[in-house]
Design a protein around this motif. Structure first.
Motif, PDB file in Angstrom:
ATOM      1  N   GLN A   1       0.804  -1.218   0.000  1.00 60.09           N
ATOM      2  CA  GLN A   1       0.000   0.000   0.000  1.00 60.09           C
ATOM      3  C   GLN A   1       0.839   1.270   0.000  1.00 60.09           C
ATOM      4  O   GLN A   1       1.861   1.349   0.670  1.00 60.09           O
ATOM      5  N   PHE A   2       0.363   2.252  -0.783  1.00 58.41           N
ATOM      6  CA  PHE A   2       0.881   3.607  -0.775  1.00 58.41           C
ATOM      7  C   PHE A   2      -0.244   4.501  -0.251  1.00 58.41           C
ATOM      8  O   PHE A   2      -1.404   4.316  -0.635  1.00 58.41           O
ATOM      9  N   ALA A   3       0.064   5.472   0.581  1.00 62.20           N
ATOM     10  CA  ALA A   3      -0.962   6.423   1.002  1.00 62.20           C
ATOM     11  C   ALA A   3      -1.401   7.274  -0.182  1.00 62.20           C
ATOM     12  O   ALA A   3      -2.584   7.521  -0.391  1.00 62.20           O
TER      13      ALA A   3
ATOM     14  N   VAL B   1      -3.034  13.537 -13.114  1.00 61.53           N
ATOM     15  CA  VAL B   1      -3.718  12.508 -12.339  1.00 61.53           C
ATOM     16  C   VAL B   1      -3.015  12.356 -10.989  1.00 61.53           C
ATOM     17  O   VAL B   1      -1.790  12.331 -10.925  1.00 61.53           O
ATOM     18  N   LYS B   2      -3.801  12.242  -9.924  1.00 60.81           N
ATOM     19  CA  LYS B   2      -3.279  11.957  -8.596  1.00 60.81           C
ATOM     20  C   LYS B   2      -3.999  10.734  -8.041  1.00 60.81           C
ATOM     21  O   LYS B   2      -5.178  10.529  -8.306  1.00 60.81           O
ATOM     22  N   PHE B   3      -3.265   9.931  -7.268  1.00 59.33           N
ATOM     23  CA  PHE B   3      -3.828   8.706  -6.721  1.00 59.33           C
ATOM     24  C   PHE B   3      -3.769   8.718  -5.202  1.00 59.33           C
ATOM     25  O   PHE B   3      -2.810   9.197  -4.611  1.00 59.33           O
ATOM     26  N   ARG B   4      -4.803   8.138  -4.576  1.00 56.67           N
ATOM     27  CA  ARG B   4      -4.828   7.924  -3.131  1.00 56.67           C
ATOM     28  C   ARG B   4      -5.238   6.480  -2.858  1.00 56.67           C
ATOM     29  O   ARG B   4      -5.815   5.819  -3.707  1.00 56.67           O
ATOM     30  N   ASN B   5      -4.958   6.014  -1.633  1.00 57.15           N
ATOM     31  CA  ASN B   5      -5.322   4.643  -1.248  1.00 57.15           C
ATOM     32  C   ASN B   5      -4.866   3.639  -2.318  1.00 57.15           C
ATOM     33  O   ASN B   5      -5.629   2.781  -2.759  1.00 57.15           O
TER      34      ASN B   5
ATOM     35  N   GLU C   1      -7.951  11.191  -8.804  1.00 47.36           N
ATOM     36  CA  GLU C   1      -8.469  12.493  -9.187  1.00 47.36           C
ATOM     37  C   GLU C   1      -7.795  12.860 -10.494  1.00 47.36           C
ATOM     38  O   GLU C   1      -6.563  12.763 -10.612  1.00 47.36           O
ATOM     39  N   ALA C   2      -8.561  13.253 -11.485  1.00 48.66           N
ATOM     40  CA  ALA C   2      -8.005  13.570 -12.800  1.00 48.66           C
ATOM     41  C   ALA C   2      -8.603  14.870 -13.313  1.00 48.66           C
ATOM     42  O   ALA C   2      -9.804  15.125 -13.152  1.00 48.66           O
TER      43      ALA C   2
ATOM     44  N   SER D   1     -12.626  14.907 -12.704  1.00 48.63           N
ATOM     45  CA  SER D   1     -13.368  13.801 -12.122  1.00 48.63           C
ATOM     46  C   SER D   1     -12.570  13.089 -11.042  1.00 48.63           C
ATOM     47  O   SER D   1     -11.372  13.308 -10.872  1.00 48.63           O
ATOM     48  N   ALA D   2     -13.290  12.215 -10.318  1.00 51.67           N
ATOM     49  CA  ALA D   2     -12.675  11.407  -9.268  1.00 51.67           C
ATOM     50  C   ALA D   2     -13.461  10.118  -9.146  1.00 51.67           C
ATOM     51  O   ALA D   2     -14.654  10.058  -9.450  1.00 51.67           O
ATOM     52  N   GLY D   3     -12.776   9.054  -8.710  1.00 46.91           N
ATOM     53  CA  GLY D   3     -13.449   7.771  -8.554  1.00 46.91           C
ATOM     54  C   GLY D   3     -12.458   6.662  -8.286  1.00 46.91           C
ATOM     55  O   GLY D   3     -11.311   6.905  -7.909  1.00 46.91           O
TER      56      GLY D   3
END
Length: 246
Positions: A63-65, A82-86, A125-126, A137-139
């Motif tokens: 996992q990456f935060a 683009v950014k990534f979470r979880n 999030e993009a 958008s986000a999802g």
């Protein structure tokens, strides 16, 4: 709380032998790298749960935060950030083949790991524009790699702590070669028909997307894996890593 903090600090100062379930290879033997290759494969395969004593997290999933590329991809009629979470990676503990080479002359360790499948799951999030279609958008998203080969090189240095020699990672770099890649981003476009069609097109054109996006993330991957390896090296002295060293 103070007791927990003190125990945590003390655990960082302790030295431990290699886990008994890990293989310790003899530097003096001609088949050292072959032994190390199998040892690495065996060790990673055990990380379906964390080894807290050795500061090793679970690799199933890893996992990456959060994760972001060096910069957004821009060019021509498209611009995307683009950014990534979880961010979670599944399949790391399943290894088809492994090759390891430890060079004691320049203190480098090179690993080549082949997996049947690696799956990335994340919240994204993009923001950007694809041709004339803007999106913000986000999802949830999923990326699946078939038969990927990861090559990571750790540059190490030797140091002394409490009269014992240790190794630590001072640099790491990583490359990735998948056989194929499929992607699905929910809610990228509000229109589901358009969204599904766009995801299919991205999967069909994965080589172009991979070439444009992957380089921005490899440094982040390499650094995180270097940090994980360092956590292990901090508590296992050099003489406990390999036979035939002083």
């Amino acid at each position: 709380m103070k007791t927990l903090i003190v125990l945590s600090v003390l655990s960082l100062c302790n030295a431990f032998p290699m886990p008994s379930s890990f293989t310790k290879c003899d530097k003096r033997k001609p088949d050292f790298n072959e032994c190390l290759s199998e040892a690495v494969r065996n060790a990673i395969g055990q990380l379906v749960k964390p080894m807290e004593k050795y500061h090793l997290p679970s690799f199933e999933p890893f996992q990456f935060a959060s994760l972001s590329p060096k910069s957004g991809v821009q060019g021509g009629s498209s611009s995307t950030v683009v950014k990534f979470r979880n961010y979670r990676i599944y399949g790391r503990t399943k290894i088809d083949s492994s090759k390891a080479k430890m060079n004691f002359e320049d203190n480098t360790l090179t690993l080549e790991l082949s997996h049947p499948e690696i799956r990335y799951e994340f919240d994204y999030e993009a923001k950007g524009k694809m041709f004339v279609l803007p999106f913000d958008s986000a999802g949830h998203g999923t990326v699946t790699l078939k038969n990927p080969i990861y090559t990571i090189k750790f540059t190490l240095e030797e140091y002394v702590k409490d009269n014992k020699k240790y190794l630590r990672v001072v640099d790491s770099n990583m490359t990735l070669k998948p056989e194929s890649m499929t992607m699905y981003f929910e809610n990228l476009f509000k229109n589901k028909v358009l969204n599904d069609a766009f995801n299919r097109e991205m999967s069909e054109s994965w080589k172009v997307i991979f070439a444009n996006f992957s380089a921005g993330y490899m440094d982040s991957y390499a650094k995180v894996y270097g940090d994980v390896f360092n956590n292990f090296l901090e508590v296992v002295p050099l003489v406990d890593l390999f036979e035939g060293v002083q």
